[in-house]
Design an enzyme around this catalytic site. Structure first.
Site, PDB file in Angstrom:
ATOM      1  N   ARG A 107       9.345  -9.689  -5.251  1.00 48.02           N
ATOM      2  CA  ARG A 107       9.475 -11.139  -5.138  1.00 48.02           C
ATOM      3  C   ARG A 107       8.986 -11.789  -6.431  1.00 48.02           C
ATOM      4  O   ARG A 107       9.565 -12.742  -6.912  1.00 48.02           O
ATOM      5  CB  ARG A 107       8.670 -11.649  -3.934  1.00 48.02           C
ATOM      6  N   PHE A 131       0.824  -1.207   0.000  1.00 48.15           N
ATOM      7  CA  PHE A 131       0.000   0.000   0.000  1.00 48.15           C
ATOM      8  C   PHE A 131       0.862   1.262   0.000  1.00 48.15           C
ATOM      9  O   PHE A 131       0.688   2.156  -0.835  1.00 48.15           O
ATOM     10  CB  PHE A 131      -0.918  -0.045   1.227  1.00 48.15           C
ATOM     11  N   GLY A 143     -25.217   3.301   5.123  1.00 50.30           N
ATOM     12  CA  GLY A 143     -26.104   3.943   6.086  1.00 50.30           C
ATOM     13  C   GLY A 143     -26.352   3.114   7.330  1.00 50.30           C
ATOM     14  O   GLY A 143     -27.390   3.275   8.002  1.00 50.30           O
ATOM     15  N   ALA A 150       8.186  -5.660   4.675  1.00 49.20           N
ATOM     16  CA  ALA A 150       8.192  -6.193   6.042  1.00 49.20           C
ATOM     17  C   ALA A 150       7.214  -7.348   6.144  1.00 49.20           C
ATOM     18  O   ALA A 150       6.311  -7.495   5.303  1.00 49.20           O
ATOM     19  CB  ALA A 150       7.809  -5.114   7.052  1.00 49.20           C
ATOM     20  N   ARG A 151       7.412  -8.173   7.153  1.00 57.67           N
ATOM     21  CA  ARG A 151       6.345  -9.088   7.555  1.00 57.67           C
ATOM     22  C   ARG A 151       5.430  -8.265   8.451  1.00 57.67           C
ATOM     23  O   ARG A 151       5.836  -7.797   9.508  1.00 57.67           O
ATOM     24  CB  ARG A 151       6.901 -10.294   8.313  1.00 57.67           C
ATOM     25  N   TYR A 174       5.136  -7.961  16.406  1.00 58.04           N
ATOM     26  CA  TYR A 174       5.438  -7.085  15.282  1.00 58.04           C
ATOM     27  C   TYR A 174       6.177  -5.838  15.774  1.00 58.04           C
ATOM     28  O   TYR A 174       7.223  -5.463  15.227  1.00 58.04           O
ATOM     29  CB  TYR A 174       4.152  -6.697  14.570  1.00 58.04           C
TER      30      TYR A 174
END
Length: 320
Positions: free
Chosen positions: A34, A12, A192, A73-74, A143
């Site tokens: 990759r 992203f 909505g 990153a993982r 993480y």
């Protein structure tokens, strides 16, 4: 032109950095994949590596590179299958990152920009007491621990080799193409759906994708960025309720918010085993970006409402 190597170009944030640098005549970009995409943008040079592993050979991708932007990153795994998640995060985010950085230093790379995470600081703040870049780190999940350990390894390498390291810790990033909870939120608003989130008075820092990318690009050449840690946000903190209202306006669908008490929301979420979701909806997480603004003479490129409008436009177009 300055030769830049980008990892994580299919992600992203990485994809947005790639698009920005391809349009900037100051830089020549090489992106690492990759799996090389079938369609490569004009002007982009690509290299293929097997992944962010402790034994990956980066010599070819690093040839003639002056700056590395490391966004691969993982990341968070919702349905973790690893028996030892911390070991899995360390293998990619610490050992894999250090392997890249060591070979970068050997190749003569001048600056290494590392996309870290606010999770290095922790999981939440008291309202009015934001994290700063110089706070004592306090990661709480595997993480976040792996990201801190990577930062520490990079800083040690910088001291040893002279390669400049820049660390950026983003808060929650949103923008066109955003997934997960933010996209789900837009889906509820667009339909909505009444939401019991009208009485939440927390404060959370967010960062628009455009603002994060602008900061990353600023850090490529700015002399004040060398060997610094930066936090980044839109510099306007919102409660969950306010975010929903403003996102609803951007979508053209006013938010239907029910003022359920925060204590009741929190208690219900914990009973349903959704403590983490409750923390994100009801808890505060603020960052202080005065250091970022002062050292880099930087301000966010786009305001919250403008960024929400771009995000909403993309969301609605994707649903047509």
């Amino acid at each position: 032109m300055m030769r830049v190597l980008l990892t994580g170009a299919s992600g992203f944030v990485g994809a947005a950095v790639q698009a920005n640098l391809l349009a900037d005549q100051r830089f020549s970009l090489r992106s690492v994949y990759r799996r090389v995409p079938t369609q490569v943008p004009i002007g982009l040079e690509v290299s293929q590596v097997p992944g962010l592993e402790p034994d990956t050979d980066w010599q070819v991708p690093l040839e003639n590179v002056e700056v590395v932007i490391h966004s691969a990153a993982r990341v968070h795994v919702m349905n973790e299958n690893e028996a030892d998640p911390l070991a899995a995060f360390r293998r990619a985010n610490v050992q894999g990152t250090l392997r890249l950085a060591e070979q970068a230093a050997q190749a003569g790379v001048r600056r290494f920009i590392y996309l870290s995470s606010i999770k290095v600081n922790g999981e939440g703040t008291l309202p009015g007491h934001p994290y700063t870049a110089d706070d004592q780190p306090a990661p709480l999940d595997p993480y976040g621990v792996s990201k801190l350990e990577a930062e520490q390894a990079l800083q040690a390498l910088a001291a040893k080799t002279g390669m400049e390291v820049v660390i950026i810790r983003p808060v929650l990033v949103y923008g066109p193409g955003v997934k997960a909870n933010f996209r789900n939120m837009m889906g509820w608003l667009n339909k909505g759906v009444p939401l019991p989130l009208g009485a939440i008075t927390n404060k959370r820092s967010l960062v628009a994708l455009d603002n994060l990318v602008d900061l990353v690009v600023t850090c490529i050449q700015h002399p004040g960025a060398a060997n610094q840690v930066f936090l980044v946000s839109d510099d306007e903190d919102l409660s969950t309720s306010e975010l929903l209202r403003r996102m609803g306006r951007a979508l053209g669908r006013p938010a239907r918010l029910l003022p359920l008490p925060m204590w009741l929301l929190s208690t219900t979420a914990q009973l349903l085993g959704k403590k983490a979701l409750s923390q994100r909806l009801c808890g505060s997480l603020q960052v202080d970006i005065r250091k970022t603004k002062a050292l880099l003479d930087w301000t966010p490129a786009i305001g919250v409402d403008g960024a929400l409008a771009k995000t909403a436009k993309d969301f609605l177009e994707q649903r047509v």
